[in-house]
Design a protein around this motif. Structure first.
Motif, short mmCIF file in Angstrom:
data_model
loop_
_atom_site.label_atom_id
_atom_site.label_comp_id
_atom_site.label_asym_id
_atom_site.label_seq_id
_atom_site.Cartn_x
_atom_site.Cartn_y
_atom_site.Cartn_z
N SER A 237 14.39 59.97 9.82
CA SER A 237 15.03 61.06 9.08
C SER A 237 16.45 60.66 8.67
O SER A 237 16.67 59.56 8.18
N THR B 209 16.12 71.50 10.42
CA THR B 209 15.27 71.55 11.62
C THR B 209 14.03 72.40 11.38
O THR B 209 12.90 71.99 11.70
N THR C 85 19.27 74.46 17.60
CA THR C 85 20.09 73.56 16.80
C THR C 85 21.51 74.09 16.67
O THR C 85 22.48 73.31 16.65
N ALA D 20 11.61 70.72 9.02
CA ALA D 20 10.94 69.58 9.65
C ALA D 20 9.83 70.04 10.60
O ALA D 20 8.71 69.52 10.57
N ILE D 21 10.14 71.00 11.46
CA ILE D 21 9.18 71.45 12.48
C ILE D 21 8.14 72.40 11.90
O ILE D 21 6.95 72.33 12.22
N MET E 69 15.18 67.78 16.40
CA MET E 69 13.89 67.43 15.82
C MET E 69 13.19 66.37 16.66
O MET E 69 12.00 66.49 16.96
#
Length: 326
Positions: free
Chosen positions: A129, A258, A284, A261-262, A311
């Motif tokens: 990333s 975050t 985060t 991404a998740i 992440m």
């Protein structure tokens, strides 16, 4: 959206690869989205737009010359760290003609660092990333103290011992209960800037354009970005964080990445992963506050490292979970 993919594939390969590199900052391997992002950066400031352009072109060319994976290059994966390096260095260091050389060198290094991290992390199915961007910019920021040709800018934090804030500038109740024109505007500015600050843009319009660009690639991605910026505003308010930092979106841009991404990119999209993304987004914010205090004595900004760290931990943990291992 299908039309955007058709436009993407119709573009000349060099243009497509460069624009995909810009789009990958928000996990969007789409040239149309990348073009919107790049236009938004120029709207925010010509220097930032030029710096991002130089960064993405340099990092992509470096990947070609060093013979890295053609598939990764074509997807824009060697462009997005360079895209971030340029505006970052121009924000935190003094704007001089020599700084362009610094941007080029940092962009080259970002591709090398990315290739190294891909080799290390691929067996674990964990993405590098934006970590190459973070590590490269930290090194170049610290290095300026040894060179007469470069100097720190006023935005770069001064090395100091972290201190607790005296009090919240505005009580949480005022943000949450009174829908006056003032609080409505504060929410609007904070939410949009939370998205814009992913690329260091302190501009409401840039944040809106970023969301439009993400939505062109994926509605779920745009929804996760919105949820991320909301978490990055609401949680700091409830915890009594500095109001100026909240309004500038500086607590929100890491949760934006975050949650995307998740909740959208790296785990199979579902209600369960959306819930996991929410937890990751909240944590985060805490991680960002902790890292900001941890880095304060050496005068470095957190950049996107809170996002990267959270992440990584969540993806590693998901790998051994009966709910998210696939």
């Amino acid at each position: 959206m299908q039309w955007s993919m058709k436009v993407d594939m119709a573009l000349p390969v060099p243009v497509r690869v460069i624009l995909r590199g810009v789009g990958q900052v928000f996990f969007c391997g789409n040239a149309v989205t990348g073009l919107i992002f790049l236009i938004a950066l120029y709207v925010g400031g010509v220097t930032a737009g030029l710096a991002a352009t130089v960064g993405v072109v340099t990092s992509t060319i470096t990947a070609y010359l060093l013979g890295f994976s053609d598939d990764d290059i074509d997807a824009g994966l060697y462009g997005f760290n360079g895209t971030l390096v340029g505006p970052c260095l121009f924000l935190f260091l003094e704007n001089t003609p020599q700084l362009w050389i610094y941007v080029v060198l940092a962009s080259i290094l970002s591709s090398v660092v990315l290739a190294a991290l891909i080799r290390i992390l691929t067996p674990y199915k964990i993405p590098a990333s934006t970590s190459p961007f973070v590590l490269t910019c930290w090194m170049f920021m610290v290095a300026v103290y040894s060179f007469d040709s470069f100097s720190r800018g006023p935005v770069l934090p001064s090395p100091e011992i972290p201190a607790a804030i005296a009090s919240a500038d505005l009580p949480a109740a005022a943000w949450l209960s009174s829908m006056t024109a003032e609080t409505t505007e504060m929410w609007y500015v904070a939410l949009t800037k939370g998205v814009a600050e992913v690329m260091f843009a302190d501009n409401v319009l840039v944040g809106i354009l970023f969301l439009i660009g993400i939505a062109i690639t994926s509605w779920r991605g745009a929804f996760m970005a919105l949820c991320g910026t909301f978490v990055g505003v609401l949680v700091p308010i409830l915890l009594g964080a500095n109001q100026n930092l909240i309004e500038m979106g500086l607590y929100a841009f890491n949760p934006v990445l975050t949650m995307m991404a998740i909740g959208w990119v790296f785990l199979k999209p579902s209600t369960g992963t959306a819930f996991l993304a929410l937890i990751a987004g909240i944590l985060t914010v805490i991680c960002q506050a902790g890292l900001a205090n941890f880095l304060a004595p050496i005068g470095l900004p957190t950049l996107t490292f809170p996002f990267v760290l959270v992440m990584w931990m969540f993806l590693f943990a998901a790998g051994i979970s009966k709910h998210w291992s696939n």
